[in-house]
Design a protein around this motif. Structure first.
Motif, PDB file in Angstrom:
ATOM      1  N   TYR A  43       0.824  -1.210   0.000  1.00 24.56           N
ATOM      2  CA  TYR A  43       0.000   0.000   0.000  1.00 24.56           C
ATOM      3  C   TYR A  43       0.860   1.263   0.000  1.00 24.56           C
ATOM      4  O   TYR A  43       0.441   2.298  -0.523  1.00 24.56           O
ATOM      5  CB  TYR A  43      -0.964  -0.011   1.194  1.00 24.56           C
ATOM      6  CG  TYR A  43      -2.202  -0.811   0.929  1.00 24.56           C
ATOM      7  CD1 TYR A  43      -3.208  -0.317   0.091  1.00 24.56           C
ATOM      8  CD2 TYR A  43      -2.377  -2.070   1.474  1.00 24.56           C
ATOM      9  CE1 TYR A  43      -4.343  -1.058  -0.171  1.00 24.56           C
ATOM     10  CE2 TYR A  43      -3.505  -2.825   1.211  1.00 24.56           C
ATOM     11  CZ  TYR A  43      -4.486  -2.304   0.383  1.00 24.56           C
ATOM     12  OH  TYR A  43      -5.614  -3.047   0.102  1.00 24.56           O
ATOM     13  N   ALA A  47       0.539   4.412  -2.445  1.00 25.21           N
ATOM     14  CA  ALA A  47       0.465   5.773  -1.921  1.00 25.21           C
ATOM     15  C   ALA A  47       1.552   6.664  -2.524  1.00 25.21           C
ATOM     16  O   ALA A  47       1.321   7.854  -2.785  1.00 25.21           O
ATOM     17  CB  ALA A  47       0.581   5.746  -0.395  1.00 25.21           C
ATOM     18  N   ASN A  51       0.914  10.103  -4.474  1.00 27.87           N
ATOM     19  CA  ASN A  51       1.577  11.332  -4.050  1.00 27.87           C
ATOM     20  C   ASN A  51       2.224  12.058  -5.223  1.00 27.87           C
ATOM     21  O   ASN A  51       2.306  13.290  -5.242  1.00 27.87           O
ATOM     22  CB  ASN A  51       2.639  11.004  -2.992  1.00 27.87           C
ATOM     23  CG  ASN A  51       3.246  12.237  -2.371  1.00 27.87           C
ATOM     24  OD1 ASN A  51       2.541  13.177  -1.993  1.00 27.87           O
ATOM     25  ND2 ASN A  51       4.562  12.259  -2.271  1.00 27.87           N
ATOM     26  N   CYS A 222       1.223   2.147  -9.586  1.00 27.45           N
ATOM     27  CA  CYS A 222       0.118   1.599  -8.800  1.00 27.45           C
ATOM     28  C   CYS A 222      -0.327   0.247  -9.359  1.00 27.45           C
ATOM     29  O   CYS A 222      -0.744  -0.636  -8.606  1.00 27.45           O
ATOM     30  CB  CYS A 222      -1.050   2.579  -8.788  1.00 27.45           C
ATOM     31  SG  CYS A 222      -2.266   2.237  -7.490  1.00 27.45           S
ATOM     32  N   LEU A 249      -6.102   5.463   0.298  1.00 21.53           N
ATOM     33  CA  LEU A 249      -4.808   5.871  -0.252  1.00 21.53           C
ATOM     34  C   LEU A 249      -4.586   7.369  -0.070  1.00 21.53           C
ATOM     35  O   LEU A 249      -3.474   7.808   0.248  1.00 21.53           O
ATOM     36  CB  LEU A 249      -4.718   5.491  -1.730  1.00 21.53           C
ATOM     37  CG  LEU A 249      -4.706   4.005  -2.066  1.00 21.53           C
ATOM     38  CD1 LEU A 249      -4.689   3.789  -3.584  1.00 21.53           C
ATOM     39  CD2 LEU A 249      -3.510   3.298  -1.427  1.00 21.53           C
ATOM     40  N   MET A 252      -3.609   8.039   3.501  1.00 21.55           N
ATOM     41  CA  MET A 252      -2.200   7.703   3.739  1.00 21.55           C
ATOM     42  C   MET A 252      -1.283   8.829   3.299  1.00 21.55           C
ATOM     43  O   MET A 252      -0.338   9.199   4.013  1.00 21.55           O
ATOM     44  CB  MET A 252      -1.836   6.413   2.981  1.00 21.55           C
ATOM     45  CG  MET A 252      -2.474   5.165   3.514  1.00 21.55           C
ATOM     46  SD  MET A 252      -2.068   3.717   2.485  1.00 21.55           S
ATOM     47  CE  MET A 252      -3.176   2.491   3.173  1.00 21.55           C
ATOM     48  N   VAL A 253      -1.553   9.378   2.119  1.00 29.29           N
ATOM     49  CA  VAL A 253      -0.712  10.452   1.585  1.00 29.29           C
ATOM     50  C   VAL A 253      -0.823  11.697   2.452  1.00 29.29           C
ATOM     51  O   VAL A 253       0.189  12.313   2.819  1.00 29.29           O
ATOM     52  CB  VAL A 253      -1.098  10.772   0.128  1.00 29.29           C
ATOM     53  CG1 VAL A 253      -0.325  11.985  -0.372  1.00 29.29           C
ATOM     54  CG2 VAL A 253      -0.830   9.571  -0.775  1.00 29.29           C
ATOM     55  N   PRO A 264       4.265   9.262   2.076  1.00 31.52           N
ATOM     56  CA  PRO A 264       3.368   8.129   1.821  1.00 31.52           C
ATOM     57  C   PRO A 264       3.736   6.875   2.600  1.00 31.52           C
ATOM     58  O   PRO A 264       2.861   6.149   3.074  1.00 31.52           O
ATOM     59  CB  PRO A 264       3.504   7.915   0.313  1.00 31.52           C
ATOM     60  CG  PRO A 264       3.919   9.239  -0.231  1.00 31.52           C
ATOM     61  CD  PRO A 264       4.801   9.828   0.822  1.00 31.52           C
ATOM     62  N   ALA A 268       1.315   5.248   5.324  1.00 29.97           N
ATOM     63  CA  ALA A 268       0.831   3.869   5.192  1.00 29.97           C
ATOM     64  C   ALA A 268       1.103   3.076   6.463  1.00 29.97           C
ATOM     65  O   ALA A 268       0.237   2.335   6.955  1.00 29.97           O
ATOM     66  CB  ALA A 268       1.498   3.198   3.988  1.00 29.97           C
TER      67      ALA A 268
END
Length: 313
Positions: A43, A47, A51, A222, A249, A252-253, A264, A268
């Protein structure tokens, strides 16, 4: 005398911990922690790719999880049809993800603001419903992958430790790639378009083309994360590309620090660790997690990375 910054200490500590984690897992017999952090790394790669769009390109894509699903389904469908060659599977996953990103980018980049967000969301939902309708490959129930991608004799993805280090290596490679991209002539144009697109166009830069290539790069990275995720879970379903996954996602960023190189990864690790710990405490863990995220956003405008840099406002 130079002062060691808290951010450098945290990043170095995190890097060492991730590198030594399989050794700890082997010595302690704790296989769960290795499985959990393998998921975290995957992940984190997704992320990092988001980003690149959000943090450096200023493109708020709300359908980024579609590439996770496309990469995952590329592995699942090919495995179902008897194609187990890892290089071929991953090449197709990357190419299809890049092409889908080019289509999304070609249309969404002609809009701005909320329209841009809604178009990226619409494409992701379209991919979700297409996957749900593929009855041959499980439809809503998803598709079980009985054999992981074959890279023998170089790699055995069924080996937890080898697979973990593959994920870690690809995470490092993705962070390095983003670093090189954003510090290149290409990256400076993309960042300039984020700040003032009209001015960049006025001095002769075709910003649309630069942003479109940025979309393709992010989608490809990704898509590779999706291929890793499918191999890790040995299962792929339409839920992997639902809009809530794109929201995770984005969290997370933003949590780690939007527009920062290691944000990121930090985001995560922080988000998935919080989810895991709180879910062990109470089944209503979202009630606790939500306010915690709000507090971080309010008091650390640059996310955790910004807080470590002392930029909280």
């Amino acid at each position: 005398m130079s002062i060691i910054r808290p951010r450098a200490i945290v990043v170095a500590t995190l890097a060492c911990a991730l590198a030594l984690l399989p050794i700890y897992s082997e010595l302690s017999g704790n296989t769960f922690i290795l499985t959990f952090f393998t998921r975290v790394l995957i992940y984190a790669i997704a992320a990092v790719s988001l980003n690149l769009l959000m943090g450096y390109g200023g493109m708020m894509s709300f359908g980024h999880a579609a590439y996770l699903g496309i990469g995952g389904y590329a592995i699942g469908v090919l495995a179902y049809e008897g194609v187990h060659s890892g290089p071929l599977q991953w090449l197709i996953a990357a190419v299809v993800s890049a092409l889908f990103a080019l289509v999304i980018g070609a249309l969404s980049l002609r809009t701005r603001g909320v329209y841009f967000i809604m178009i990226t969301l619409a494409f992701a939902q379209m991919a979700y419903y297409i996957a749900s309708g593929m009855d041959r490959y499980g439809g809503d129930d998803g598709l079980t992958i009985y054999r992981r991608s074959g890279f023998e004799p170089i790699l055995d993805l069924s080996n937890r430790t080898q697979f973990y280090y593959l994920c870690l290596g690809l995470l490092v490679a993705s962070i390095y790639l983003v670093f090189r991209v954003v510090n290149s002539h290409f990256g400076l144009v993309v960042q300039g378009a984020r700040s003032n697109e009209g001015r960049m166009q006025a001095i002769g830069f075709p910003t649309y083309r630069y942003q479109l290539v940025c979309f393709a790069i992010a989608g490809t990275i990704c898509g590779i994360a999706g291929a890793l995720l499918a191999n890790n879970t040995e299962f792929v379903s339409p839920g992997i590309m639902y809009w809530t996954r794109s929201g995770e996602l984005m969290v997370m960023v933003i949590l780690g620090g939007i527009g920062s190189l290691f944000g990121p990864l930090i985001g995560a690790v922080a988000l998935l660790l919080l989810e895991e710990i709180l879910s062990q405490i109470t089944e209503h863990w979202q009630i606790i997690l939500g306010p915690m995220l709000v507090i971080i956003v309010l008091f650390a405008r640059g996310g955790i990375d910004g807080l470590l840099r002392g930029r909280a406002e």
